[in-house]
Design a protein around this motif. Structure first.
Motif, PDB file in Angstrom:
ATOM      1  N   LEU A   1      30.849  49.752   2.342  1.00 56.45           N
ATOM      2  CA  LEU A   1      30.040  50.209   1.213  1.00 56.45           C
ATOM      3  C   LEU A   1      30.836  50.151  -0.083  1.00 56.45           C
ATOM      4  O   LEU A   1      30.320  49.733  -1.134  1.00 56.45           O
ATOM      5  N   MET A   2      32.105  50.565  -0.035  1.00 54.13           N
ATOM      6  CA  MET A   2      32.929  50.514  -1.236  1.00 54.13           C
ATOM      7  C   MET A   2      33.189  49.074  -1.656  1.00 54.13           C
ATOM      8  O   MET A   2      33.151  48.744  -2.851  1.00 54.13           O
ATOM      9  N   SER A   3      33.432  48.197  -0.691  1.00 55.58           N
ATOM     10  CA  SER A   3      33.663  46.793  -1.023  1.00 55.58           C
ATOM     11  C   SER A   3      32.431  46.166  -1.669  1.00 55.58           C
ATOM     12  O   SER A   3      32.534  45.375  -2.605  1.00 55.58           O
ATOM     13  N   LEU A   4      31.242  46.526  -1.154  1.00 53.97           N
ATOM     14  CA  LEU A   4      30.005  46.028  -1.757  1.00 53.97           C
ATOM     15  C   LEU A   4      29.845  46.533  -3.185  1.00 53.97           C
ATOM     16  O   LEU A   4      29.432  45.778  -4.084  1.00 53.97           O
ATOM     17  N   LEU A   5      30.174  47.810  -3.408  1.00 58.81           N
ATOM     18  CA  LEU A   5      30.060  48.369  -4.750  1.00 58.81           C
ATOM     19  C   LEU A   5      31.056  47.716  -5.699  1.00 58.81           C
ATOM     20  O   LEU A   5      30.714  47.336  -6.830  1.00 58.81           O
ATOM     21  N   LEU A   6      32.289  47.524  -5.232  1.00 63.84           N
ATOM     22  CA  LEU A   6      33.294  46.860  -6.058  1.00 63.84           C
ATOM     23  C   LEU A   6      32.903  45.410  -6.332  1.00 63.84           C
ATOM     24  O   LEU A   6      33.117  44.898  -7.437  1.00 63.84           O
ATOM     25  N   LEU A   7      32.325  44.745  -5.326  1.00 67.00           N
ATOM     26  CA  LEU A   7      31.868  43.365  -5.512  1.00 67.00           C
ATOM     27  C   LEU A   7      30.777  43.309  -6.580  1.00 67.00           C
ATOM     28  O   LEU A   7      30.790  42.433  -7.455  1.00 67.00           O
ATOM     29  N   ALA A   8      29.836  44.261  -6.519  1.00 69.66           N
ATOM     30  CA  ALA A   8      28.769  44.299  -7.516  1.00 69.66           C
ATOM     31  C   ALA A   8      29.329  44.528  -8.917  1.00 69.66           C
ATOM     32  O   ALA A   8      28.898  43.885  -9.894  1.00 69.66           O
ATOM     33  N   LEU A   9      30.291  45.433  -9.029  1.00 72.89           N
ATOM     34  CA  LEU A   9      30.905  45.694 -10.331  1.00 72.89           C
ATOM     35  C   LEU A   9      31.663  44.465 -10.824  1.00 72.89           C
ATOM     36  O   LEU A   9      31.618  44.126 -12.015  1.00 72.89           O
TER      37      LEU A   9
ATOM     38  N   THR B   1      40.459  47.438  -9.917  1.00 73.71           N
ATOM     39  CA  THR B   1      41.551  46.561  -9.496  1.00 73.71           C
ATOM     40  C   THR B   1      42.502  47.278  -8.552  1.00 73.71           C
ATOM     41  O   THR B   1      42.869  46.750  -7.487  1.00 73.71           O
ATOM     42  N   SER B   2      42.923  48.485  -8.904  1.00 74.08           N
ATOM     43  CA  SER B   2      43.887  49.225  -8.087  1.00 74.08           C
ATOM     44  C   SER B   2      43.300  49.603  -6.733  1.00 74.08           C
ATOM     45  O   SER B   2      43.969  49.497  -5.695  1.00 74.08           O
ATOM     46  N   THR B   3      42.039  50.057  -6.718  1.00 68.85           N
ATOM     47  CA  THR B   3      41.407  50.437  -5.461  1.00 68.85           C
ATOM     48  C   THR B   3      41.231  49.233  -4.549  1.00 68.85           C
ATOM     49  O   THR B   3      41.434  49.318  -3.325  1.00 68.85           O
ATOM     50  N   THR B   4      40.855  48.106  -5.132  1.00 66.64           N
ATOM     51  CA  THR B   4      40.720  46.880  -4.357  1.00 66.64           C
ATOM     52  C   THR B   4      42.041  46.526  -3.671  1.00 66.64           C
ATOM     53  O   THR B   4      42.078  46.156  -2.493  1.00 66.64           O
ATOM     54  N   LEU B   5      43.159  46.655  -4.379  1.00 66.62           N
ATOM     55  CA  LEU B   5      44.467  46.346  -3.802  1.00 66.62           C
ATOM     56  C   LEU B   5      44.832  47.335  -2.698  1.00 66.62           C
ATOM     57  O   LEU B   5      45.392  46.943  -1.661  1.00 66.62           O
ATOM     58  N   LEU B   6      44.527  48.617  -2.890  1.00 69.80           N
ATOM     59  CA  LEU B   6      44.836  49.611  -1.864  1.00 69.80           C
ATOM     60  C   LEU B   6      43.996  49.390  -0.616  1.00 69.80           C
ATOM     61  O   LEU B   6      44.476  49.555   0.507  1.00 69.80           O
ATOM     62  N   LEU B   7      42.735  49.012  -0.778  1.00 76.56           N
ATOM     63  CA  LEU B   7      41.892  48.705   0.377  1.00 76.56           C
ATOM     64  C   LEU B   7      42.438  47.495   1.129  1.00 76.56           C
ATOM     65  O   LEU B   7      42.451  47.465   2.364  1.00 76.56           O
TER      66      LEU B   7
ATOM     67  N   GLY C   1      37.633  39.457 -19.595  1.00 72.69           N
ATOM     68  CA  GLY C   1      36.565  39.943 -18.727  1.00 72.69           C
ATOM     69  C   GLY C   1      36.220  38.944 -17.636  1.00 72.69           C
ATOM     70  O   GLY C   1      36.022  39.312 -16.475  1.00 72.69           O
ATOM     71  N   SER C   2      36.165  37.666 -17.994  1.00 71.64           N
ATOM     72  CA  SER C   2      35.882  36.629 -16.999  1.00 71.64           C
ATOM     73  C   SER C   2      36.997  36.544 -15.964  1.00 71.64           C
ATOM     74  O   SER C   2      36.747  36.394 -14.762  1.00 71.64           O
ATOM     75  N   ALA C   3      38.245  36.655 -16.426  1.00 72.23           N
ATOM     76  CA  ALA C   3      39.385  36.558 -15.504  1.00 72.23           C
ATOM     77  C   ALA C   3      39.404  37.720 -14.520  1.00 72.23           C
ATOM     78  O   ALA C   3      39.561  37.526 -13.306  1.00 72.23           O
ATOM     79  N   VAL C   4      39.225  38.931 -15.028  1.00 76.28           N
ATOM     80  CA  VAL C   4      39.267  40.109 -14.167  1.00 76.28           C
ATOM     81  C   VAL C   4      38.068  40.156 -13.227  1.00 76.28           C
ATOM     82  O   VAL C   4      38.197  40.478 -12.039  1.00 76.28           O
ATOM     83  N   GLY C   5      36.887  39.838 -13.733  1.00 79.89           N
ATOM     84  CA  GLY C   5      35.694  39.845 -12.903  1.00 79.89           C
ATOM     85  C   GLY C   5      35.827  38.896 -11.721  1.00 79.89           C
ATOM     86  O   GLY C   5      35.483  39.243 -10.583  1.00 79.89           O
ATOM     87  N   GLY C   6      36.358  37.698 -11.960  1.00 81.76           N
ATOM     88  CA  GLY C   6      36.547  36.742 -10.879  1.00 81.76           C
ATOM     89  C   GLY C   6      37.539  37.227  -9.834  1.00 81.76           C
ATOM     90  O   GLY C   6      37.326  37.045  -8.635  1.00 81.76           O
ATOM     91  N   LEU C   7      38.617  37.876 -10.284  1.00 80.03           N
ATOM     92  CA  LEU C   7      39.611  38.400  -9.351  1.00 80.03           C
ATOM     93  C   LEU C   7      39.014  39.477  -8.452  1.00 80.03           C
ATOM     94  O   LEU C   7      39.248  39.497  -7.232  1.00 80.03           O
ATOM     95  N   ILE C   8      38.226  40.370  -9.027  1.00 82.08           N
ATOM     96  CA  ILE C   8      37.609  41.451  -8.260  1.00 82.08           C
ATOM     97  C   ILE C   8      36.607  40.888  -7.247  1.00 82.08           C
ATOM     98  O   ILE C   8      36.543  41.326  -6.096  1.00 82.08           O
ATOM     99  N   VAL C   9      35.818  39.903  -7.662  1.00 82.67           N
ATOM    100  CA  VAL C   9      34.844  39.276  -6.760  1.00 82.67           C
ATOM    101  C   VAL C   9      35.565  38.618  -5.589  1.00 82.67           C
ATOM    102  O   VAL C   9      35.200  38.824  -4.419  1.00 82.67           O
ATOM    103  N   LEU C  10      36.582  37.835  -5.870  1.00 80.94           N
ATOM    104  CA  LEU C  10      37.311  37.124  -4.818  1.00 80.94           C
ATOM    105  C   LEU C  10      37.918  38.086  -3.806  1.00 80.94           C
ATOM    106  O   LEU C  10      37.778  37.907  -2.586  1.00 80.94           O
ATOM    107  N   THR C  11      38.564  39.132  -4.296  1.00 79.87           N
ATOM    108  CA  THR C  11      39.259  40.067  -3.397  1.00 79.87           C
ATOM    109  C   THR C  11      38.281  40.807  -2.496  1.00 79.87           C
ATOM    110  O   THR C  11      38.538  40.985  -1.293  1.00 79.87           O
ATOM    111  N   ASN C  12      37.154  41.228  -3.027  1.00 80.56           N
ATOM    112  CA  ASN C  12      36.213  42.008  -2.221  1.00 80.56           C
ATOM    113  C   ASN C  12      35.365  41.136  -1.305  1.00 80.56           C
ATOM    114  O   ASN C  12      34.957  41.594  -0.229  1.00 80.56           O
ATOM    115  N   VAL C  13      35.102  39.901  -1.676  1.00 82.11           N
ATOM    116  CA  VAL C  13      34.462  38.969  -0.745  1.00 82.11           C
ATOM    117  C   VAL C  13      35.384  38.746   0.449  1.00 82.11           C
ATOM    118  O   VAL C  13      34.939  38.709   1.608  1.00 82.11           O
ATOM    119  N   ARG C  14      36.674  38.622   0.178  1.00 78.38           N
ATOM    120  CA  ARG C  14      37.654  38.464   1.256  1.00 78.38           C
ATOM    121  C   ARG C  14      37.623  39.664   2.204  1.00 78.38           C
ATOM    122  O   ARG C  14      37.633  39.510   3.425  1.00 78.38           O
TER     123      ARG C  14
END
Length: 305
Positions: A102-110, A28-34, A234-247
């Motif tokens: 590459l990092m965004s793809l990895l975060l998206l997969a996670l 979550t934190s890395t996604t926000l910094l990116l 888990g569902s809430a956090v997973g969706g947030l991470i997917v949305l941010t990295n797809v963006r």
């Protein structure tokens, strides 16, 4: 100043999730910094620097509430530190242009893994009390540590579901042990980034803001782990991470999608995310109440020698 306050709030929220779910602080934190424009290696280095303090506080809080199995901490944490140091030095050698997608793809997969794992399967507990072996924890630690450093997160998303999937430890002890062992991973990753990057690009102010928010949340998260439904979280956090990295990917140089494509993708993700949350809430309500732990259960070993 506004950025620091937002980062502190992000650190607080991320630690609440991580301390109660066993994952997602780094992701979550890395996604926000990116999203704020930090380059991947510096983002991961900043987050891991903050995690040295947050994981120490989180581990102490989990220990206080009896959520830690120290044998599991040692057997997964030491290999995890080795993998994290290797991952940090590897990421430090990549160019920013190559590392960001590459990092965004990895975060998206996670993020997808977390979303699907908790929405569809929940938390298995069928083998509760059976031992966890070194030959399972050692390789798991190396892989999770490497992914954590290269992806800016991954220790929890890899380690927590893998141990939960075995059903051999009660969820609160899995989460507490993973959070506690992450201190070793954070220290090793930070040393790896210092070796590979020096202090270049690491924003100490941002790291401190994330740390302050995490320190405030750590004791509360350790208490909440007994009360918050992990499946829903888990569902809430997973969706947030997917949305941010797809963006991030859609707006990046790899794809450079137009506005129509972007908003169509966001709409689809929002619909899937909402459906996942509704399903998780329903399944949580249908699930039988967990059996209360007895003194015998608390004393039972969860790892073989």
């Amino acid at each position: 100043m506004r950025t620091l306050i937002l980062l502190a709030l992000a650190g607080l929220g991320a630690q609440l999730v991580d301390g109660s779910l066993g994952m997602a602080y780094g992701v979550t934190s890395t996604t926000l910094l990116l999203a704020a424009g930090t380059n991947p290696a510096a983002a991961s280095a900043t987050v891991h620097l903050a995690e040295i303090g947050t994981t120490l506080a989180s581990g102490a809080a989990h220990w206080r509430f009896g959520n830690v199995d120290w044998r599991v901490v040692a057997r997964i944490g030491v290999p995890g530190a080795v993998g994290a140091f290797a991952g940090a030095t590897f990421l430090s050698q990549l160019s920013t242009e190559a590392a960001e997608p590459l990092m965004s793809l990895l975060l998206l997969a996670l993020g997808l893994y977390v979303l699907v794992r908790f929405t569809v399967q929940g938390l298995p507990t069928g083998n509760l009390g059976k031992p966890l072996r070194k030959r399972f924890l050692g390789p798991l630690g190396v892989v999770a540590g490497f992914m954590d450093a290269t992806g800016g997160g991954g220790w929890g998303p890899v380690g927590t579901p893998a141990i939960l999937a075995s059903g051999r430890m009660e969820p609160r002890k899995v989460i507490g042990s993973i959070d506690t062992s992450e201190f070793l991973v954070a220290v090793a990753a930070s040393l790896g980034f210092l070796y590979g990057l020096g202090s270049e690009g690491v924003n100490a102010g941002w790291a401190i803001a994330l740390l302050v928010g995490g320190l405030v949340a750590a004791p509360l998260a350790a208490w909440l782990v007994r009360h918050v439904p992990p499946r829903i979280l888990g569902s809430a956090v997973g969706g947030l991470i997917v949305l941010t990295n797809v963006r991030t990917l859609l707006r990046g140089d790899w794809i450079s999608a137009g506005d129509a494509v972007q908003w169509t993708a966001y709409g689809i993700i929002y619909a899937i995310w909402a459906a996942a949350l509704v399903h998780s809430v329903r399944e949580h309500r249908r699930a039988p109440a967990p059996r209360a732990a007895t003194a015998k259960d608390e004393a039972a070993p969860s790892a073989s020698v």
